[in-house]
Every structure is written in structure tokens, then in C-alpha cells.
Enzyme design. Sequence first.
Site, PDB file in Angstrom:
ATOM      1  N   ASP A 136     -52.803  92.204 -15.687  1.00 23.82           N
ATOM      2  CA  ASP A 136     -52.813  91.672 -17.040  1.00 23.82           C
ATOM      3  C   ASP A 136     -51.647  92.307 -17.791  1.00 23.82           C
ATOM      4  OD1 ASP A 136     -53.953  90.459 -19.436  1.00 23.82           O
ATOM      5  OD2 ASP A 136     -55.858  90.558 -18.352  1.00 23.82           O
ATOM      6  N   ASP A 142     -51.052  87.945 -21.491  1.00 21.92           N
ATOM      7  CA  ASP A 142     -51.973  87.865 -22.614  1.00 21.92           C
ATOM      8  C   ASP A 142     -51.307  87.234 -23.843  1.00 21.92           C
ATOM      9  OD1 ASP A 142     -54.677  88.882 -23.553  1.00 21.92           O
ATOM     10  OD2 ASP A 142     -53.405  89.870 -25.032  1.00 21.92           O
ATOM     11  N   GLU A 186     -51.559  83.092 -21.000  1.00 21.87           N
ATOM     12  CA  GLU A 186     -52.730  82.725 -21.799  1.00 21.87           C
ATOM     13  C   GLU A 186     -52.204  82.095 -23.082  1.00 21.87           C
ATOM     14  OE1 GLU A 186     -56.647  84.550 -24.014  1.00 21.87           O
ATOM     15  OE2 GLU A 186     -54.678  85.453 -24.209  1.00 21.87           O
ATOM     16  N   HIS A 226     -63.336  86.515 -19.274  1.00 23.07           N
ATOM     17  CA  HIS A 226     -64.004  87.616 -19.977  1.00 23.07           C
ATOM     18  C   HIS A 226     -64.152  87.378 -21.477  1.00 23.07           C
ATOM     19  CE1 HIS A 226     -59.791  88.113 -20.640  1.00 23.07           C
ATOM     20  NE2 HIS A 226     -60.033  89.030 -21.564  1.00 23.07           N
ATOM     21  N   ASP A 227     -63.573  86.297 -21.986  1.00 16.95           N
ATOM     22  CA  ASP A 227     -63.691  85.978 -23.417  1.00 16.95           C
ATOM     23  C   ASP A 227     -64.672  84.846 -23.680  1.00 16.95           C
ATOM     24  OD1 ASP A 227     -61.702  87.822 -24.129  1.00 16.95           O
ATOM     25  OD2 ASP A 227     -60.102  86.327 -23.982  1.00 16.95           O
TER      26      ASP A 227
HETATM   27  O1  ISL Z   1     -61.697  85.659 -27.389  1.00 15.88           O
HETATM   28  C1  ISL Z   1     -61.327  84.770 -28.105  1.00 15.88           C
HETATM   29  C2  ISL Z   1     -62.277  83.966 -28.795  1.00 15.88           C
HETATM   30  O2  ISL Z   1     -63.499  84.538 -28.616  1.00 15.88           O
HETATM   31  C3  ISL Z   1     -59.938  84.415 -28.255  1.00 15.88           C
HETATM   32  O3  ISL Z   1     -59.623  84.124 -29.567  1.00 15.88           O
HETATM   33  C4  ISL Z   1     -59.084  85.537 -27.754  1.00 15.88           C
HETATM   34  O4  ISL Z   1     -59.050  86.577 -28.659  1.00 15.88           O
HETATM   35  C5  ISL Z   1     -57.709  85.023 -27.513  1.00 15.88           C
HETATM   36  O5  ISL Z   1     -57.825  84.022 -26.547  1.00 15.88           O
HETATM   37  C6  ISL Z   1     -56.799  86.110 -26.993  1.00 15.88           C
HETATM   38  O6  ISL Z   1     -57.378  86.741 -25.883  1.00 15.88           O
HETATM   39  C7  ISL Z   1     -56.691  87.790 -25.267  1.00 15.88           C
HETATM   40  O7  ISL Z   1     -56.114  88.702 -26.155  1.00 15.88           O
HETATM   41  C8  ISL Z   1     -56.993  89.476 -26.963  1.00 15.88           C
HETATM   42  C9  ISL Z   1     -58.131  90.103 -26.160  1.00 15.88           C
HETATM   43  O8  ISL Z   1     -59.125  90.575 -27.027  1.00 15.88           O
HETATM   44  C10 ISL Z   1     -58.753  89.120 -25.194  1.00 15.88           C
HETATM   45  O9  ISL Z   1     -59.729  89.757 -24.402  1.00 15.88           O
HETATM   46  C11 ISL Z   1     -57.648  88.548 -24.366  1.00 15.88           C
HETATM   47  O10 ISL Z   1     -58.100  87.713 -23.344  1.00 15.88           O
HETATM   48  C12 ISL Z   1     -56.154  90.545 -27.592  1.00 15.88           C
HETATM   49  O11 ISL Z   1     -55.403  91.197 -26.617  1.00 15.88           O
END
Ligand code: ISL
Length: 542
Positions: free
Chosen positions: A98, A193, A247, A319-320
Site C-alpha cells: 500500500d 491510496d 484507489e 477494508h473500508d
Molecule cells: O472509507 C471511506 C468511506 O468509508 C472512504 O471515504 C475512504 O476514506 C477513501 O476511500 C480513502 O480511503 C483510503 O485512504 C484513507 C484510509 O482511511 C482508507 O482506509 C484508505 O483505504 C486515508 O488514507
Amino acid sequence: MKHSWYKEGVVYQIYPRSFQDSNADGIGDLKGIISRIDYLKSLGISIIWLSPVYESPNDDNGYDISNYKGILKEFGTMEDMIELIRILHVNNIKLVMDLVVNHTSDEHPWFQASLKQEKPYDDYYYWEKKKRNWTSFFGGEAWSYKEERDEYFLHLFSKKQPDLNWNNPLVREEVKNIMRFWLDLGVDGFRCDVINLIAKADGLPNGKWSPILRGREHYMNHPKIHPYLQELKNDVLSKYNCFTVGETAFVTPETALSYIDENVRELDMVFQFEHMAADNYFVKWFIRKFKPMNLKKPLSKWQNGLLGRGWNSLYLENHDQPRSISRFGDMNFYTESATMLATMIYFQQGTPFIYQGQEIGMVNAAFENLDDYQDIETKNIFKLGRKLGMSKKRMMKKIKMMSRDNARTPMQWNDSLNAGFSQGEPWLKLNPNYKNINVESNQSDKNSILKYYQDIIKLRKKYSVIVYGDYQDIEFKNRKLYAYSREDESNQITVICNFSNQPISIKNFEYLKTEKCILHNYENIDNLSVLQPYEARVYIKK
Ligand code: ISL
Ligand code: CA
């Protein structure tokens, strides 16, 4: 489409904190992952995406990095990491890390030096005398004050995740340096990310009014991003046999192609989010009732939109996101709907991504008490909702359905203490259903979800039409059905999924009786022209 190993592979995402604990501190770790490689091999996956294991104060579970070249003690050591890469490669499994470079932790030495205006770090982040009205992804303001500089800094996520200033060539050199470090250690690529947020408009103007993410028109897919990505590509990525998946929330097929078109390839593929809105109004807290059409429409739009031009990523979970069976399936037809969902998504064109536990049918934990949740987003949204006058009950209802912790409960290996995840107190409560839903119970049942995932992966290796074939919708307007065909020079397959809890008649598919059924999720096909609830079938033309 050009052939590549990352198009043919199947990716498995590991959220290290919740996968396997090896030393009874309740936190998953690298040695734990190493101890489970046989399981991953038996599943048949060929690439692992590892969520962050870098040093981090864990404000956002590792997505706030304080040292990009160090391993968080809780997860192990750099030696463990090197051993993991080695042993994965011995087993023909690639590893994707990541890469979180839109922001760092505020505890990163760069930010600490920037706070003190030490050269050359003074300009590594966005500092402004006047704050802007932008709002953050986790709720609240995106600009916060620091006394040390008597200035405001930008953080699109938590206050402890300051955004890096990509205008600064030194910052870009640092990022390239981090990438080279990991590629030289042998990793095979990056999941980047929130990569489509890294470029911000000059002057950082105030945003127009919006109930969510105010200011986003100044950083989402901003045109300045393209030279940045090209620089990473030319100076680093092109020199290695690796791939990237970006992402990218808030992209359409058109914007996505500006990154991934076969002739552009700033990134090799992206995670789009349009199908994740099938049960909400694009902001997950604005929940709406799930309708299959709202999943099928965006998925089909992406299949058609990228066809022949760019490569899709195929996912229902990460994981989100809450667990897919809880969102799009039916607990009254638990195994049927879980296997139908897998059929529906993984026979499309693109690289499959499986999130840990998805393959054994893990579902939302839906904890009743706010105290049982650990996620910063969950905690912030609760506070925000209360501030806006919403009742506790209403907020908890949303959280139970949508909290990211639904996906983060420990992996369920067996029915022993803590599901075999840890001999100590787990950092996040387990889903109490682990007594029934776990790896071992799946392994001992010949009709389990896990067996079905293994079958899908085997079929993908056997028939290249599943990987590269063209996609075409069938009977698109039928709201209970998701059917499509895949076709290349030598083969044609037909995928039919019943997206309802009722039998449906499929008389128009009678022609399939001359074709061979290579996968189905019921013991028998009693009647060719009727699909049982959540039944899924895959046919190949003989
Ligand atoms: O998780 C989300 C909605 O519940 C998304 O808005 C998410 O925050 C967004 O897709 C970005 O995600 C990534 O970056 C974030 C981190 O918290 C997430 O786990 C990651 O996947 C900040 O680094
Ligand atoms: Ca541990």
C-alpha cells in the site's frame, strides 16, 4: 487487450492487524501471515495486497505513516518483511504494498521539521495564513491551525494526516525514493491510496457550497496530477516488472481512462466506487434500500466503458467497505447469495480482488455499542451526526450497517478461542458468529463458499476467455437477473445470476442446453428454464 501477469492473477487483500496474530498480543502480524501461506496457496490466489505495515501512530490504522521504510513494531521487523517477500515468491505469490503518499502522519519527521520551518521541509506540506472552507473525508474541517507556524495546514483526512505538497519537486523525489526502496526489496507493485487527490489547484481556492467534501472541485482528478503520475512512471515504475492499482473515488470510466488507457498507463488499473453506491446516495451514510439494478448498472457501465481500452479491477469488498453478503446478499439464502455474488463479479473482465474473509462468507459484525468500534471514521461520524441533531439510535443504525469495522473484525479461522486469530485479547471484537462461519467449517463442507471461490479461481486459470474475453450484457433490463457473455476467438461463456429470493423463469436461455455448465451454486439443475433463488450458472459453448 495486451496480456500481462497482473491481468491473469487473482489478488487477495490482507488487513494485517486482523489476519493472524503470532504472539498473543491481540494484533495480527507478519509472522502470522507467514504461518498462513499454505491457506493462501490452497485458495489459489497469486498476488497479495498488504494494507500498510509501516511505522505509524495508528490514528487511521496505518494509513498515517511516520516512517515509510520501517515496519511498525506491532507487526514485526524488517527481517520478517524480507522473509515474507522471500517465502511468498518461493510460493509464486507476488506482493503489492500500500503506497500512502497523499499524506503522511503528523508524527513523520518531515512534518515535525515543517512545523519548525526547517529547510528544506518548510514547504513539504500546504501551509496558509488563512484557512480555507474545505471539509474532510472523516467529517469536520480540512484545514487546522498550528501555533508553531501561526498557520493552517491541509488534511483531507484526519488532523493527524497532513497532505503532502506535490508541487514541491523534493516531495516527489522522496516518493520516488520510497517506491524504489520497496521495489528493490522485491515487491511487485503498489496499491496507491487516494491517488487521484494528490494534485491541488494553485492558490487552494475556497470551495463552493456542498454538504459533503466542500472544496473537492479543487483536488479531485485535478489536471496537474497527470505530469506527477508520468514522472513516477518514467523515473521508477517503468524500470521494474510491477503494476499499480490506484484507489480513485469519484471517477467515471472517462476520467479513469485518463489514467489507465492502454496508451496512457499512468496507472495500470483503478478501483472505482460507483457500484459501492448501490445501497447509498454516493455518501455511504445516506443509506438507501439496496436494489440489484443499482449494482448491475454501474458494473455494466464500467465493463462497457473500459472495453478494449483499459483494465478493470473487480471487487465487492475491502477494508473500508461493509461485508458484501450483508449489503447485497440475503441471510435467508446465505450460501447461495454469497456464491452468486462471487459469480456475478469475478467472471467479468478485470483482475479479481478478494478481501480477507470474503471467501469464507464473513458478514457484518454490526456491534450494538459505539465503544465496540475502533475506527476513527466511525467515531467522527457519530459525533458529527449528533451535532447535526440526529438521535443516537439513528446514528447507531447507520454505523451498524456502514462502519468500516464491519470488515476489520479478526479473520475467522476455526471455532476455538478467538477464532484461532489470537491467544490474547483481540484489538477489535470478533464477530460472534465465528463458531459457525470459519475457515475450517468451510474446508470440511464440500458445498462451502470457500470451495466455490477455489473453483472460480481454477476456472479462471483454465479458460483464458474468463480473463480476456469481451463482455456483453444479456437481457439488461431484467431487474432480477444479471446475465452476460464473455467471448474471444476460441470460446464463449454465459453467466446467469438470479438476483432475487424467488425462482425466475429463464425460457430464453433454453439454447444453453447444448452447452456445458462449468459452474453452478446449487447441487443440481432441476429445470433448465427456472433459476432457483440466487442461483448462478456459468456455461461454456462446447
Ligand atoms: O472509507 C471511506 C468511506 O468509508 C472512504 O471515504 C475512504 O476514506 C477513501 O476511500 C480513502 O480511503 C483510503 O485512504 C484513507 C484510509 O482511511 C482508507 O482506509 C484508505 O483505504 C486515508 O488514507
Ligand atoms: Ca501480534
